[in-house]
Every structure is written in structure tokens, then in C-alpha cells.
Design a protein around this motif. Structure first.
Motif, PDB file in Angstrom:
ATOM      1  N   TYR A   1     -90.358 -56.352 -27.922  1.00 46.83           N
ATOM      2  CA  TYR A   1     -88.869 -56.707 -28.097  1.00 46.83           C
ATOM      3  C   TYR A   1     -88.810 -55.434 -29.024  1.00 46.83           C
ATOM      4  CZ  TYR A   1     -84.872 -58.347 -30.462  1.00 46.83           C
ATOM      5  OH  TYR A   1     -83.965 -58.401 -31.775  1.00 46.83           O
ATOM      6  N   HIS A   2     -89.687 -55.379 -30.426  1.00 44.78           N
ATOM      7  CA  HIS A   2     -89.538 -53.605 -31.108  1.00 44.78           C
ATOM      8  C   HIS A   2     -89.421 -52.806 -30.968  1.00 44.78           C
ATOM      9  CE1 HIS A   2     -89.748 -52.862 -34.749  1.00 44.78           C
ATOM     10  NE2 HIS A   2     -90.459 -51.722 -34.930  1.00 44.78           N
ATOM     11  N   HIS A   3     -90.786 -52.746 -29.522  1.00 39.24           N
ATOM     12  CA  HIS A   3     -90.577 -51.454 -29.255  1.00 39.24           C
ATOM     13  C   HIS A   3     -89.994 -50.350 -27.966  1.00 39.24           C
ATOM     14  CE1 HIS A   3     -94.333 -50.693 -31.217  1.00 39.24           C
ATOM     15  NE2 HIS A   3     -94.742 -51.217 -30.725  1.00 39.24           N
ATOM     16  N   TYR A   4     -89.497 -51.990 -26.778  1.00 39.15           N
ATOM     17  CA  TYR A   4     -88.526 -52.006 -26.157  1.00 39.15           C
ATOM     18  C   TYR A   4     -87.074 -52.134 -26.184  1.00 39.15           C
ATOM     19  CZ  TYR A   4     -92.813 -49.263 -25.043  1.00 39.15           C
ATOM     20  OH  TYR A   4     -94.198 -48.615 -25.706  1.00 39.15           O
ATOM     21  N   GLY A   5     -86.983 -53.681 -26.820  1.00 39.73           N
ATOM     22  CA  GLY A   5     -86.041 -54.216 -26.760  1.00 39.73           C
ATOM     23  C   GLY A   5     -85.919 -55.309 -26.197  1.00 39.73           C
ATOM     24  N   VAL A   6     -87.128 -55.604 -25.024  1.00 33.85           N
ATOM     25  CA  VAL A   6     -87.273 -56.543 -23.977  1.00 33.85           C
ATOM     26  C   VAL A   6     -87.068 -58.373 -24.255  1.00 33.85           C
ATOM     27  CG1 VAL A   6     -88.689 -57.633 -22.151  1.00 33.85           C
ATOM     28  CG2 VAL A   6     -89.095 -55.087 -22.347  1.00 33.85           C
TER      29      VAL A   6
ATOM     30  N   ALA B   1     -90.550 -59.195 -15.686  1.00 34.32           N
ATOM     31  CA  ALA B   1     -90.941 -58.215 -15.014  1.00 34.32           C
ATOM     32  C   ALA B   1     -89.520 -57.263 -14.829  1.00 34.32           C
ATOM     33  CB  ALA B   1     -91.377 -58.481 -13.821  1.00 34.32           C
ATOM     34  N   SER B   2     -88.816 -57.548 -14.842  1.00 34.45           N
ATOM     35  CA  SER B   2     -87.496 -57.143 -14.081  1.00 34.45           C
ATOM     36  C   SER B   2     -87.400 -55.425 -15.443  1.00 34.45           C
ATOM     37  CB  SER B   2     -86.132 -57.364 -13.379  1.00 34.45           C
ATOM     38  OG  SER B   2     -85.574 -58.290 -14.263  1.00 34.45           O
ATOM     39  N   GLU B   3     -86.639 -56.494 -16.358  1.00 34.10           N
ATOM     40  CA  GLU B   3     -86.991 -55.790 -18.184  1.00 34.10           C
ATOM     41  C   GLU B   3     -87.661 -54.953 -18.419  1.00 34.10           C
ATOM     42  OE1 GLU B   3     -85.676 -58.202 -21.377  1.00 34.10           O
ATOM     43  OE2 GLU B   3     -83.908 -59.215 -19.702  1.00 34.10           O
ATOM     44  N   ILE B   4     -89.369 -55.272 -18.150  1.00 35.45           N
ATOM     45  CA  ILE B   4     -90.655 -54.672 -18.356  1.00 35.45           C
ATOM     46  C   ILE B   4     -90.351 -52.972 -18.223  1.00 35.45           C
ATOM     47  CG2 ILE B   4     -92.530 -54.112 -18.634  1.00 35.45           C
ATOM     48  CD1 ILE B   4     -92.832 -57.454 -18.527  1.00 35.45           C
ATOM     49  N   GLU B   5     -90.202 -53.494 -16.443  1.00 35.37           N
ATOM     50  CA  GLU B   5     -89.808 -52.229 -15.309  1.00 35.37           C
ATOM     51  C   GLU B   5     -88.773 -51.334 -15.649  1.00 35.37           C
ATOM     52  OE1 GLU B   5     -92.870 -51.492 -13.654  1.00 35.37           O
ATOM     53  OE2 GLU B   5     -93.690 -53.045 -13.200  1.00 35.37           O
ATOM     54  N   ALA B   6     -88.077 -51.688 -16.656  1.00 34.93           N
ATOM     55  CA  ALA B   6     -86.742 -51.002 -16.813  1.00 34.93           C
ATOM     56  C   ALA B   6     -86.703 -50.238 -18.039  1.00 34.93           C
ATOM     57  CB  ALA B   6     -84.995 -52.211 -17.209  1.00 34.93           C
TER      58      ALA B   6
ATOM     59  N   GLU C   1     -91.843 -47.156 -19.451  1.00 35.98           N
ATOM     60  CA  GLU C   1     -92.689 -46.884 -20.236  1.00 35.98           C
ATOM     61  C   GLU C   1     -93.843 -47.774 -19.824  1.00 35.98           C
ATOM     62  OE1 GLU C   1     -92.124 -45.302 -23.833  1.00 35.98           O
ATOM     63  OE2 GLU C   1     -89.790 -45.388 -23.684  1.00 35.98           O
ATOM     64  N   VAL C   2     -93.766 -48.751 -19.651  1.00 42.98           N
ATOM     65  CA  VAL C   2     -94.469 -49.874 -19.330  1.00 42.98           C
ATOM     66  C   VAL C   2     -94.369 -50.296 -17.942  1.00 42.98           C
ATOM     67  CG1 VAL C   2     -95.516 -52.433 -20.422  1.00 42.98           C
ATOM     68  CG2 VAL C   2     -93.989 -50.183 -21.880  1.00 42.98           C
ATOM     69  N   ASP C   3     -95.642 -50.627 -17.993  1.00 46.65           N
ATOM     70  CA  ASP C   3     -96.520 -51.061 -15.827  1.00 46.65           C
ATOM     71  C   ASP C   3     -96.617 -51.934 -16.312  1.00 46.65           C
ATOM     72  OD1 ASP C   3     -95.028 -48.386 -14.716  1.00 46.65           O
ATOM     73  OD2 ASP C   3     -97.325 -47.602 -15.266  1.00 46.65           O
ATOM     74  N   VAL C   4     -95.740 -52.833 -15.516  1.00 42.23           N
ATOM     75  CA  VAL C   4     -96.626 -54.503 -14.894  1.00 42.23           C
ATOM     76  C   VAL C   4     -97.906 -54.295 -14.090  1.00 42.23           C
ATOM     77  CG1 VAL C   4     -96.064 -56.895 -14.051  1.00 42.23           C
ATOM     78  CG2 VAL C   4     -94.291 -56.142 -15.824  1.00 42.23           C
ATOM     79  N   LEU C   5     -98.655 -55.118 -14.523  1.00 46.39           N
ATOM     80  CA  LEU C   5     -99.833 -54.462 -13.558  1.00 46.39           C
ATOM     81  C   LEU C   5    -100.592 -56.288 -12.917  1.00 46.39           C
ATOM     82  CD1 LEU C   5    -102.094 -52.821 -16.322  1.00 46.39           C
ATOM     83  CD2 LEU C   5    -100.701 -52.044 -14.195  1.00 46.39           C
ATOM     84  N   ALA C   6    -100.271 -57.614 -13.522  1.00 49.85           N
ATOM     85  CA  ALA C   6    -100.206 -58.883 -12.499  1.00 49.85           C
ATOM     86  C   ALA C   6     -99.578 -59.726 -13.246  1.00 49.85           C
ATOM     87  CB  ALA C   6    -101.567 -59.166 -13.796  1.00 49.85           C
ATOM     88  N   VAL C   7     -98.664 -60.500 -12.170  1.00 50.65           N
ATOM     89  CA  VAL C   7     -98.090 -61.780 -12.340  1.00 50.65           C
ATOM     90  C   VAL C   7     -98.747 -62.889 -11.400  1.00 50.65           C
ATOM     91  CG1 VAL C   7     -96.163 -59.862 -12.543  1.00 50.65           C
ATOM     92  CG2 VAL C   7     -96.619 -60.739 -10.046  1.00 50.65           C
ATOM     93  N   SER C   8     -97.817 -63.492 -12.347  1.00 47.16           N
ATOM     94  CA  SER C   8     -98.322 -64.735 -11.954  1.00 47.16           C
ATOM     95  C   SER C   8     -96.680 -65.453 -11.312  1.00 47.16           C
ATOM     96  CB  SER C   8     -99.311 -66.083 -12.362  1.00 47.16           C
ATOM     97  OG  SER C   8     -98.551 -67.340 -11.946  1.00 47.16           O
ATOM     98  N   GLU C   9     -97.023 -66.117  -9.801  1.00 41.78           N
ATOM     99  CA  GLU C   9     -95.978 -66.595  -9.299  1.00 41.78           C
ATOM    100  C   GLU C   9     -95.385 -68.162 -10.180  1.00 41.78           C
ATOM    101  OE1 GLU C   9     -96.443 -68.175  -4.818  1.00 41.78           O
ATOM    102  OE2 GLU C   9     -96.448 -66.051  -4.927  1.00 41.78           O
TER     103      GLU C   9
ATOM    104  N   LEU D   1    -100.144 -59.226 -17.573  1.00 46.00           N
ATOM    105  CA  LEU D   1    -101.158 -58.423 -17.642  1.00 46.00           C
ATOM    106  C   LEU D   1     -99.425 -57.362 -18.316  1.00 46.00           C
ATOM    107  CD1 LEU D   1    -103.004 -56.503 -19.542  1.00 46.00           C
ATOM    108  CD2 LEU D   1    -104.223 -56.565 -17.217  1.00 46.00           C
ATOM    109  N   ALA D   2     -99.399 -56.467 -18.865  1.00 46.38           N
ATOM    110  CA  ALA D   2     -98.714 -55.419 -18.543  1.00 46.38           C
ATOM    111  C   ALA D   2     -98.862 -53.763 -19.729  1.00 46.38           C
ATOM    112  CB  ALA D   2     -97.349 -55.502 -18.876  1.00 46.38           C
ATOM    113  N   ALA D   3     -98.768 -52.315 -19.588  1.00 48.57           N
ATOM    114  CA  ALA D   3     -99.377 -51.275 -20.466  1.00 48.57           C
ATOM    115  C   ALA D   3     -98.295 -50.594 -20.331  1.00 48.57           C
ATOM    116  CB  ALA D   3    -100.599 -51.776 -19.894  1.00 48.57           C
ATOM    117  N   THR D   4     -98.738 -49.323 -21.347  1.00 49.75           N
ATOM    118  CA  THR D   4     -98.364 -48.200 -21.251  1.00 49.75           C
ATOM    119  C   THR D   4     -99.099 -47.412 -20.227  1.00 49.75           C
ATOM    120  OG1 THR D   4     -99.588 -47.725 -22.806  1.00 49.75           O
ATOM    121  CG2 THR D   4     -97.040 -48.367 -23.317  1.00 49.75           C
ATOM    122  N   ALA D   5     -98.874 -46.277 -19.863  1.00 43.43           N
ATOM    123  CA  ALA D   5     -99.662 -45.057 -18.946  1.00 43.43           C
ATOM    124  C   ALA D   5    -100.716 -44.595 -19.604  1.00 43.43           C
ATOM    125  CB  ALA D   5     -99.519 -44.568 -18.470  1.00 43.43           C
ATOM    126  N   ASP D   6    -100.717 -45.028 -20.920  1.00 41.22           N
ATOM    127  CA  ASP D   6    -101.782 -44.095 -21.948  1.00 41.22           C
ATOM    128  C   ASP D   6    -102.335 -44.458 -22.411  1.00 41.22           C
ATOM    129  OD1 ASP D   6     -99.593 -45.299 -23.717  1.00 41.22           O
ATOM    130  OD2 ASP D   6     -99.326 -43.350 -25.049  1.00 41.22           O
ATOM    131  N   GLY D   7    -102.295 -46.509 -21.859  1.00 41.38           N
ATOM    132  CA  GLY D   7    -103.546 -47.309 -22.706  1.00 41.38           C
ATOM    133  C   GLY D   7    -103.069 -47.764 -23.687  1.00 41.38           C
TER     134      GLY D   7
END
Length: 304
Positions: free
Chosen positions: A150-155, A199-204, A207-215, A221-227
Motif C-alpha cells: 500500500y505505502h510503496h505502490y498504492g495496492v 494479484a491484478s493490482e500487484i502486477e499493475a 515493479e512487483v511480480d506475483v510468484l505464487a498463488v492459491s486458488e 508470494l510477490a517480489a521486485t525483480a531486484d529482490g
């Protein structure tokens, strides 16, 4: 190599009883090695329990880890003694001038509050901004992950009709990141929260990739490309009985909470639950220490 911690810290005796190698500050000082400096901002009410869970995962590495425990100065804990905090914890102002290789920001049982209504939110935003310049990699857990997104990306975060509680199956999305090195394509992990992120807001953010999800439980789990920013919405650090203790506490208070899903054998709340997520929990933290910190941080963190 072990985690370095004060001799009197309660977690030390628990971990030693589990044959986990820990080291005193005095002994560590005689080793000619620069330890990884890891801070833990512990926002959970039962701080000793959370300390022990996290230190257990951090111990599973050949690196020497030096731990700094932090608590918020703008919130008075009602469940952890002032003596314990005074003995083992620092505040952000105590360390704001320092650089750390890693920081863990835990969850907090305040998900239903708007972020701005949390009494320590101004202090939290200062800490989150500080991580951009003074920490090589920050691992955010549960509410900590939601707060940072929320603070860094407005999610935003969204309250769910029924508490997400249980042990859920997750799958990797196909996005690449060293943090998931060695992960199975599908794996289990606990969740315990009243809110969700999309997930859609994170991907939008771009800068942050969603790495693992549960139905069932959503993003895990999500992360920036630089870790440098890792977001974990679940609780891989939980003990086998943590969800049971939360369920019993909430039930005794008359709260309408569901039986944790896929947790008790045969979904029987009287049965003893098994820990079926321990391996991936250790792997997640080992990967974070190795790939996001050790392989990236300079010998002098102040040079970053």
C-alpha cells in the motif's frame, strides 16, 4: 554458521533444545567474519513466540546472522512485558542511522483497520521509506506485506467475508525470481488473515511480480525483480499448533471463525495437526538470505 543472539533471550533455550546451533554475542565477537545484520520489526502481540519462529527459520543457513529486534515506539504492547522489550529490543530511532543487510517486518492483528487508523502508521511509513536506502532486502509478512504494498505502490487491501485460515495449496506462476529457487511447482503454506490483496493490482504496479498463488487463499508470494522487496501474505514461520491456538482463542471469544481449512487431519478439530509446510518455509528464508542478501550486499552495508 549460527544465529547470534543474547544469552538470556527466551528463544535461545527453545532453539537449543531443538539442537539448533545458536551463538552468544561474546563468542561471535571472536570470529573473524562479518555476519549478516538482520533486523526484525516485531509487530505481533506475542513477541517471544514470533521471535522463536523467525529465528528458527533464519538458523538454517551456513551464514552467521546477527539479529537486532525492533518494536514500535509509538505503540505500547499489552502482551509483552516492558522488561523484555527493554532488555532485548530497540526502537527505530535507535537504529535509523544504521544500515542492515536484511529486515523482516512481521504481521499484526490489525488488518480490519484502515492503514491510516493504525496508531503507529506514521512511524511505520518512516520505517518503510528508510528501507529504501538503509536495507539491502526487506521481507514483509502478512499485514507487513499489505502495508508495504500500500505505502510503496498504492495496492489496496480488501476485507473478505470469512477469515482466510488454514493450510492451502499454492502454485508457482511462472515468474522468475531467485527467492523461489528449489520450490516445488505446488506447495503448502498457512494463511491467517481477514483481508486480501489482488494479484491484478500487484502486477499493475509494473515493479512487483506475483510468484505464487492459491486458488483459495489468493496471492502468497510477490517480489521486485531486484529482490529488495519481498512480500509474503501467509505465515510459513508458523508452528504446527499456531493455527489451532488462534482458532481456540477466537472461538472462546465467541468470534465467528471457521475451522482452519485443510489443517486438522480429516478436518477434525480434536485431531493433532501436522506441520506440512516446514520445508518450504526454511527454503524461502534460506533463499532470501542467500540470493537477496548475501549475493548482493556489499561487505560494508553503508556503501550500498
Amino acid at each position: 554458521m549460527p544465529v547470534t543472539m543474547p544469552h538470556e533471550l527466551p528463544a535461545r533455550a527453545i532453539l537449543e533444545a531443538e539442537n539448533i546451533f545458536v551463538m552468544s554475542d561474546e563468542r561471535a565477537g571472536h570470529q573473524d567474519i562479518r555476519p549478516m545484520r538482520i533486523a526484525i520489526l516485531n509487530l505481533m502481540p506475542m513477541k517471544v513466540t514470533t521471535e522463536t519462529q523467525l529465528l528458527r527459520l533464519l538458523s538454517n543457513t551456513p551464514l552467521q546472522i546477527e539479529i537486532t529486534l525492533l518494536h514500535t515506539a509509538s505503540h505500547v504492547s499489552r502482551t509483552t512485558s516492558a522488561e523484555h522489550l527493554d532488555s532485548f529490543y530497540s526502537t527505530f530511532d535507535d537504529v535509523a542511522h544504521q544500515h542492515f543487510d536484511g529486515l523482516i517486518i512481521t504481521g499484526a492483528p490489525i488488518e480490519k483497520l484502515d492503514f491510516e487508523d493504525v496508531d503507529y502508521w506514521p512511524e511505520m511509513t518512516r520505517i518503510l521509506d528508510w528501507t529504501r536506502t538503509n536495507v539491502q532486502s526487506t521481507l514483509h509478512v502478512c499485514w507487513g506485506a499489505q502495508a508495504a504494498l500500500y505505502h510503496h505502490y498504492g495496492v489496496g487491501k480488501y476485507e473478505v467475508p470469512q477469515k482466510i485460515s488454514g493450510v492451502f495449496n499454492h502454485r508457482l506462476t511462472g515468474a522468475k525470481s531467485p527467492i523461489i529457487t528449489g520450490f516445488d511447482d505446488e506447495f503448502l503454506a498457512p494463511h491467517s488473515r481477514h483481508t486480501d490483496v489482488h494479484a491484478s493490482e500487484i502486477e499493475a504496479t509494473g515493479e512487483v511480480d506475483v510468484l505464487a498463488v492459491s486458488e483459495e487463499a489468493g496471492v502468497f508470494l510477490a517480489a521486485t525483480a531486484d529482490g529488495r522487496q519481498i512480500f509474503v501474505t501467509g505465515h510459513p514461520e508458523y508452528d504446527a499448533d499456531t493455527l489451532y491456538r488462534e482458532y481456540r482463542r477466537d472461538s472462546e471469544q465467541g468470534l465467528p471463525v471457521p475451522v482452519p481449512a485443510h489443517y486438522f487431519p480429516n478436518d477434525d478439530p480434536t485431531a493433532v495437526p501436522l506441520n506440512r509446510w516446514r520445508g518450504h518455509g526454511h527454503l524461502l528464508y534460506a533463499n532470501w538470505l542467500n540470493y537477496c542478501i548475501y549475493q548482493e550486499t556489499p561487505f560494508d552495508p553503508a556503501e550500498d
